[in-house]
Write a protein that holds these residues in place. Structure first.
Motif, PDB file in Angstrom:
ATOM      1  N   MET A   1      42.981  36.661  51.200  1.00  0.00           N
ATOM      2  CA  MET A   1      44.203  35.909  51.326  1.00  0.00           C
ATOM      3  C   MET A   1      43.889  34.477  50.918  1.00  0.00           C
ATOM      4  SD  MET A   1      46.597  35.694  54.645  1.00  0.00           S
ATOM      5  CE  MET A   1      47.549  37.135  54.601  1.00  0.00           C
ATOM      6  N   THR A   2      44.782  33.946  50.134  1.00  0.00           N
ATOM      7  CA  THR A   2      44.569  32.599  49.632  1.00  0.00           C
ATOM      8  C   THR A   2      45.037  31.583  50.654  1.00  0.00           C
ATOM      9  OG1 THR A   2      46.725  32.435  48.608  1.00  0.00           O
ATOM     10  CG2 THR A   2      44.960  33.389  47.258  1.00  0.00           C
ATOM     11  N   GLN A   3      44.613  30.369  50.408  1.00  0.00           N
ATOM     12  CA  GLN A   3      45.009  29.264  51.285  1.00  0.00           C
ATOM     13  C   GLN A   3      46.519  29.125  51.305  1.00  0.00           C
ATOM     14  OE1 GLN A   3      43.034  27.564  53.283  1.00  0.00           O
ATOM     15  NE2 GLN A   3      44.687  26.255  54.017  1.00  0.00           N
ATOM     16  N   ALA A   4      47.189  29.271  50.212  1.00  0.00           N
ATOM     17  CA  ALA A   4      48.642  29.147  50.116  1.00  0.00           C
ATOM     18  C   ALA A   4      49.317  30.259  50.923  1.00  0.00           C
ATOM     19  CB  ALA A   4      49.096  29.183  48.661  1.00  0.00           C
ATOM     20  N   GLU A   5      48.755  31.478  50.843  1.00  0.00           N
ATOM     21  CA  GLU A   5      49.314  32.598  51.584  1.00  0.00           C
ATOM     22  C   GLU A   5      49.139  32.384  53.089  1.00  0.00           C
ATOM     23  OE1 GLU A   5      48.790  36.260  48.438  1.00  0.00           O
ATOM     24  OE2 GLU A   5      47.128  35.789  49.768  1.00  0.00           O
ATOM     25  N   ILE A   6      48.006  31.835  53.477  1.00  0.00           N
ATOM     26  CA  ILE A   6      47.753  31.545  54.890  1.00  0.00           C
ATOM     27  C   ILE A   6      48.734  30.495  55.392  1.00  0.00           C
ATOM     28  CG2 ILE A   6      46.094  30.551  56.537  1.00  0.00           C
ATOM     29  CD1 ILE A   6      43.879  31.879  54.885  1.00  0.00           C
ATOM     30  N   GLU A   7      48.919  29.435  54.609  1.00  0.00           N
ATOM     31  CA  GLU A   7      49.853  28.379  55.001  1.00  0.00           C
ATOM     32  C   GLU A   7      51.283  28.923  55.097  1.00  0.00           C
ATOM     33  OE1 GLU A   7      49.341  25.100  52.323  1.00  0.00           O
ATOM     34  OE2 GLU A   7      47.316  24.689  53.075  1.00  0.00           O
ATOM     35  N   GLN A   8      51.648  29.813  54.140  1.00  0.00           N
ATOM     36  CA  GLN A   8      52.970  30.401  54.149  1.00  0.00           C
ATOM     37  C   GLN A   8      53.131  31.302  55.382  1.00  0.00           C
ATOM     38  OE1 GLN A   8      53.917  32.760  50.721  1.00  0.00           O
ATOM     39  NE2 GLN A   8      56.081  32.832  51.239  1.00  0.00           N
ATOM     40  N   ALA A   9      52.112  32.044  55.783  1.00  0.00           N
ATOM     41  CA  ALA A   9      52.163  32.917  56.959  1.00  0.00           C
ATOM     42  C   ALA A   9      52.296  32.082  58.225  1.00  0.00           C
ATOM     43  CB  ALA A   9      50.922  33.804  57.010  1.00  0.00           C
ATOM     44  N   VAL A  10      51.513  30.978  58.290  1.00  0.00           N
ATOM     45  CA  VAL A  10      51.583  30.089  59.452  1.00  0.00           C
ATOM     46  C   VAL A  10      52.978  29.480  59.549  1.00  0.00           C
ATOM     47  CG1 VAL A  10      50.707  27.922  60.414  1.00  0.00           C
ATOM     48  CG2 VAL A  10      49.114  29.616  59.544  1.00  0.00           C
ATOM     49  N   GLU A  11      53.542  29.050  58.397  1.00  0.00           N
ATOM     50  CA  GLU A  11      54.884  28.468  58.391  1.00  0.00           C
ATOM     51  C   GLU A  11      55.917  29.503  58.827  1.00  0.00           C
ATOM     52  OE1 GLU A  11      57.859  25.911  58.434  1.00  0.00           O
ATOM     53  OE2 GLU A  11      55.767  25.358  58.207  1.00  0.00           O
ATOM     54  N   SER A  12      55.752  30.748  58.406  1.00  0.00           N
ATOM     55  CA  SER A  12      56.671  31.826  58.819  1.00  0.00           C
ATOM     56  C   SER A  12      56.601  32.043  60.330  1.00  0.00           C
ATOM     57  CB  SER A  12      56.323  33.135  58.098  1.00  0.00           C
ATOM     58  OG  SER A  12      56.564  33.030  56.724  1.00  0.00           O
ATOM     59  N   ILE A  13      55.369  31.986  60.857  1.00  0.00           N
ATOM     60  CA  ILE A  13      55.197  32.148  62.310  1.00  0.00           C
ATOM     61  C   ILE A  13      55.872  30.999  63.042  1.00  0.00           C
ATOM     62  CG2 ILE A  13      53.500  32.147  64.189  1.00  0.00           C
ATOM     63  CD1 ILE A  13      51.650  33.690  62.233  1.00  0.00           C
ATOM     64  N   TRP A  14      55.696  29.765  62.573  1.00  0.00           N
ATOM     65  CA  TRP A  14      56.338  28.612  63.210  1.00  0.00           C
ATOM     66  C   TRP A  14      57.857  28.706  63.102  1.00  0.00           C
ATOM     67  CZ3 TRP A  14      54.386  26.028  66.842  1.00  0.00           C
ATOM     68  CH2 TRP A  14      53.023  25.762  66.901  1.00  0.00           C
ATOM     69  N   THR A  15      58.353  29.202  61.994  1.00  0.00           N
ATOM     70  CA  THR A  15      59.795  29.389  61.828  1.00  0.00           C
ATOM     71  C   THR A  15      60.303  30.403  62.846  1.00  0.00           C
ATOM     72  OG1 THR A  15      59.624  28.882  59.467  1.00  0.00           O
ATOM     73  CG2 THR A  15      61.613  30.054  60.188  1.00  0.00           C
ATOM     74  N   LEU A  16      59.556  31.496  63.032  1.00  0.00           N
ATOM     75  CA  LEU A  16      59.925  32.489  64.039  1.00  0.00           C
ATOM     76  C   LEU A  16      59.903  31.886  65.439  1.00  0.00           C
ATOM     77  CD1 LEU A  16      58.072  35.688  62.742  1.00  0.00           C
ATOM     78  CD2 LEU A  16      60.531  35.312  62.831  1.00  0.00           C
ATOM     79  N   PHE A  17      58.889  31.085  65.760  1.00  0.00           N
ATOM     80  CA  PHE A  17      58.816  30.412  67.060  1.00  0.00           C
ATOM     81  C   PHE A  17      60.031  29.505  67.275  1.00  0.00           C
ATOM     82  CE2 PHE A  17      53.929  30.689  67.484  1.00  0.00           C
ATOM     83  CZ  PHE A  17      54.032  31.814  68.291  1.00  0.00           C
ATOM     84  N   ARG A  18      60.369  28.706  66.237  1.00  0.00           N
ATOM     85  CA  ARG A  18      61.516  27.795  66.356  1.00  0.00           C
ATOM     86  C   ARG A  18      62.816  28.576  66.547  1.00  0.00           C
ATOM     87  NH1 ARG A  18      58.357  24.818  62.604  1.00  0.00           N
ATOM     88  NH2 ARG A  18      59.407  25.750  60.816  1.00  0.00           N
ATOM     89  N   GLU A  19      62.968  29.662  65.798  1.00  0.00           N
ATOM     90  CA  GLU A  19      64.173  30.497  65.934  1.00  0.00           C
ATOM     91  C   GLU A  19      64.227  31.132  67.329  1.00  0.00           C
ATOM     92  OE1 GLU A  19      67.738  32.338  65.116  1.00  0.00           O
ATOM     93  OE2 GLU A  19      66.767  30.645  64.144  1.00  0.00           O
ATOM     94  N   THR A  20      63.077  31.572  67.813  1.00  0.00           N
ATOM     95  CA  THR A  20      63.017  32.151  69.162  1.00  0.00           C
ATOM     96  C   THR A  20      63.365  31.097  70.203  1.00  0.00           C
ATOM     97  OG1 THR A  20      61.336  33.730  68.442  1.00  0.00           O
ATOM     98  CG2 THR A  20      61.518  33.351  70.812  1.00  0.00           C
ATOM     99  N   ASP A  21      62.813  29.883  70.062  1.00  0.00           N
ATOM    100  CA  ASP A  21      63.133  28.783  70.979  1.00  0.00           C
ATOM    101  C   ASP A  21      64.621  28.452  70.943  1.00  0.00           C
ATOM    102  OD1 ASP A  21      60.589  28.513  71.885  1.00  0.00           O
ATOM    103  OD2 ASP A  21      60.096  26.724  70.696  1.00  0.00           O
ATOM    104  N   ARG A  22      65.215  28.411  69.738  1.00  0.00           N
ATOM    105  CA  ARG A  22      66.638  28.099  69.598  1.00  0.00           C
ATOM    106  C   ARG A  22      67.490  29.162  70.302  1.00  0.00           C
ATOM    107  NH1 ARG A  22      70.756  29.635  66.841  1.00  0.00           N
ATOM    108  NH2 ARG A  22      69.639  31.122  65.549  1.00  0.00           N
ATOM    109  N   ARG A  23      67.143  30.435  70.061  1.00  0.00           N
ATOM    110  CA  ARG A  23      67.887  31.526  70.695  1.00  0.00           C
ATOM    111  C   ARG A  23      67.711  31.500  72.227  1.00  0.00           C
ATOM    112  NH1 ARG A  23      66.966  36.791  66.826  1.00  0.00           N
ATOM    113  NH2 ARG A  23      68.129  35.991  65.036  1.00  0.00           N
ATOM    114  N   LEU A  24      66.493  31.209  72.656  1.00  0.00           N
ATOM    115  CA  LEU A  24      66.233  31.118  74.091  1.00  0.00           C
ATOM    116  C   LEU A  24      67.028  29.969  74.710  1.00  0.00           C
ATOM    117  CD1 LEU A  24      64.648  32.278  76.454  1.00  0.00           C
ATOM    118  CD2 LEU A  24      62.759  30.765  75.857  1.00  0.00           C
TER     119      LEU A  24
END
Length: 197
Positions: A1-24
């Motif tokens: 996995m490339t550095q860009a793919e890792i950063e994109q995965a981390v950003e996706s996880i943070w987006t999911l966390f933010r969406e979960t926080d918003r829904r909560l």
């Protein structure tokens, strides 16, 4: 996995966390609104229940007073207190305080303050004793009168009747035919609260 793919995965996880926080946060806010609405409903129901209870107690109290009133004067005449006037639910205010008397039986030189309860409790007896002590503060026109007390009830809690008897109060209850009866025996000596204990 490339550095860009890792950063994109981390950003996706943070987006999911933010969406979960918003829904909560939305669900918490919605739950808070429901809780507040439920609390308002409970308060409204409590107020309605208290109003209904006060209405019932007031009507019940008046019924008991109506049952006690007709025969009570004769009971006191037999005991040497020849009352000839009955006053119901009299109130007086003095210095920001109020006193209400269920029944006041009066003649030319004596009076009987009657507290009527569905169930007589010790605290009712204590309240009447206090009222008898402060009676003249609220009703000074009866200065010079002999002052007696009585409790009347359908039922008696624990030993409230004996407590009343020991403190010189008359104890009245309803008899089998719906007539008021005096429970004090012939040895009973009523306390004249005008002269103190």
């Amino acid at each position: 996995m490339t550095q860009a793919e890792i950063e994109q995965a981390v950003e996706s996880i943070w987006t999911l966390f933010r969406e979960t926080d918003r829904r909560l946060d939305q669900r918490i806010a919605e739950t808070d609104r429901r809780f507040e609405a439920t609390e308002r409903e409970i308060q409204a129901l409590s107020a309605q229940t208290r109003a209904a209870e006060n209405l019932f107690i007031g009507k019940w109290g008046r019924l008991l007073e109506a049952l006690v009133r007709p025969g009570v004067a004769e009971l006191f005449r037999v005991r040497g207190i020849d009352v000839n006037r009955t006053l119901e639910r009299i109130r007086a205010r003095q210095g920001g305080e109020e006193m209400e008397i269920d029944l006041l039986l009066v003649n030319g030189d004596a009076l009987v303050v009657v507290e009527v309860k569905s169930t007589l409790k010790g605290e009712d007896v204590r309240k009447l004793l206090k009222d008898l002590e402060t009676f003249l503060k609220f009703f000074p026109e009866y200065r010079g009168y002999r002052r007696f007390g009585a409790v009347a009830a359908l039922a008696i809690d624990e030993s409230a009747d004996r407590y009343a008897y020991r403190h010189g109060l008359f104890v009245l209850t309803m008899g089998r035919e719906g007539l008021v009866t005096l429970r004090n025996d012939d040895a009973f000596q009523p306390q004249d609260f005008a002269i103190g204990p």
